[in-house]
Design an enzyme around this catalytic site. Structure first.
Site, PDB file in Angstrom:
ATOM      1  N   SER A  50       0.847  -1.190   0.000  1.00 18.88           N
ATOM      2  CA  SER A  50       0.000   0.000   0.000  1.00 18.88           C
ATOM      3  C   SER A  50       0.882   1.240   0.000  1.00 18.88           C
ATOM      4  CB  SER A  50      -0.902   0.031   1.238  1.00 18.88           C
ATOM      5  OG  SER A  50      -1.525   1.294   1.374  1.00 18.88           O
TER       6      SER A  50
ATOM      7  N   HIS B 295       0.154   3.952   1.160  1.00 15.69           N
ATOM      8  CA  HIS B 295      -0.027   4.664   2.424  1.00 15.69           C
ATOM      9  C   HIS B 295       1.183   4.474   3.341  1.00 15.69           C
ATOM     10  CE1 HIS B 295      -3.996   6.486   2.406  1.00 15.69           C
ATOM     11  NE2 HIS B 295      -4.493   5.419   1.798  1.00 15.69           N
TER      12      HIS B 295
ATOM     13  N   GLU C 238     -10.962   5.206  -6.900  1.00 17.78           N
ATOM     14  CA  GLU C 238     -11.101   5.792  -5.565  1.00 17.78           C
ATOM     15  C   GLU C 238     -11.083   7.311  -5.692  1.00 17.78           C
ATOM     16  OE1 GLU C 238      -8.270   4.298  -2.791  1.00 17.78           O
ATOM     17  OE2 GLU C 238      -8.970   2.206  -2.941  1.00 17.78           O
TER      18      GLU C 238
END
Length: 335
Positions: free
Chosen positions: A188, A190, A244
């Site tokens: 990810s 993130h 997204e």
């Protein structure tokens, strides 16, 4: 005696024929190999390159003419794993314990304690890279000034491996094993501190950030602040992630400008930059807000101690360097 002499003569003749054939075939094969053809340097490229060779000592290969006003810096493989342009996806995992040497370390901080009053943060634990927070403040301040709304909240930022494991388990429980919303731990972006999720929060009510209505301003203007909509519609087969509307990624100006104008996913942009080494051509882009001009080029880093050309600053040029998590560093020169 005569039979022995005859046999000797026959052997000598056979040996001579063998050598003659070898000589003839060697000439045929040698003359069938075309001579190497090297591309000529264009006038524009010649103007940009200095007359003398700039090939670093100890490196083999063809000579490279160092552009005037450039110097070499030493780059290690660890530098390819850090910076705002690193690609993190299903095939490019994030390197958690990486320590860069030439690229600035990725330092994150609490959004809550460093933000302006134009937006909210979910709690004090939401963190982003410090450079991202600065760009985020400018973007949110402008959104508030134009739209008069403070309803945007930063819902997610930097995540640990453990936090990603929890999110993945939750999404699998909700959507099944085939879900494409949450990435596996380590895959990810993130983890990098350069990605964030937006949420709408007003009068105590939370709502999904759909990017519609007045909030379409973000997808239309985020590139001016160095952000891209990371998982756009129509790119699912490239990103591997469903659309997204709430997920934005900082890559910096001018990269966000180029990605936005050309409708690229980050995967496509990183792949493209591999075709822009300083030896051949550099990518040019202009900041649509400031008008500053930039040139961008890549350098492969196959091993520690790789020599990479960068501006020496004598002409007033400033540069930043980022890894791409794909074997290169990307040099961005502000002219």
């Amino acid at each position: 005696m005569r039979r022995s002499n005859l046999t000797t003569v026959v052997y000598i003749l056979i040996t001579c024929l063998v050598f003659v054939n070898i000589f003839i075939y060697s000439k045929i094969i040698t003359h069938s190999i075309p001579e190497a053809v090297y591309p000529s340097t264009s006038d524009s490229a010649a103007d940009a390159l200095d007359e003398s060779s700039g090939t670093p000592d100890g490196e083999g290969g063809s000579a490279f003419a160092m552009p005037e006003g450039y110097r070499y810096i030493t780059v290690n493989v660890s530098d390819t794993y850090s910076g705002p342009l690193i690609l993190v996806n299903a095939s490019h995992p994030y390197e958690f314990d990486n320590v860069p040497t030439a690229v600035a370390p990725d330092i994150s901080d609490s959004v809550y304690y460093n933000k302006t009053s134009s937006y909210a943060a979910k709690d004090i634990n939401v963190a982003l890279n410090t450079t991202v927070i600065q760009a985020l403040n400018r973007m949110m301040d402008d959104f508030y000034e134009i739209k008069g709304s403070r309803s945007v909240m930063i819902n997610e930022g930097l995540r640990t491996r453990e936090e990603q494991e929890s999110i993945l388990a939750q999404k699998i429980a909700e959507l099944g094993e085939d879900q494409t919303i949450a990435a596996k731990p380590g895959y990810s972006e993130h983890h990098s501190g350069y990605a964030m999720d937006l949420l709408l929060y007003e009068n105590g009510i939370a709502a999904t950030f759909t990017g519609e209505g007045e909030y379409s301003w973000f997808s239309e203007n985020a590139h001016k602040y160095g952000f891209i909509l990371r998982y756009p519609e129509g790119k699912e087969d490239i990103t591997g992630i469903s659309y997204e509307s709430w997920h934005f990624r900082y890559v910096g100006v001018p990269h966000a400008e180029y990605i936005y104008k050309n409708g690229l996913a980050l995967e496509e942009y990183i792949e493209m930059l591999g075709f822009y080494p300083i030896e051949s051509a550099k990518l040019s882009e202009t900041d649509s807000v400031s008008g500053d001009n930039y040139v961008v080029y890549s350098a492969a880093v196959p091993s520690d101690g790789t020599q990479v050309p960068v501006p020496d600053g004598a002409a007033g040029e400033a540069y930043t360097i980022s890894g791409d998590n794909n074997g290169h560093v990307i040099i961005t020169v502000k002219q």
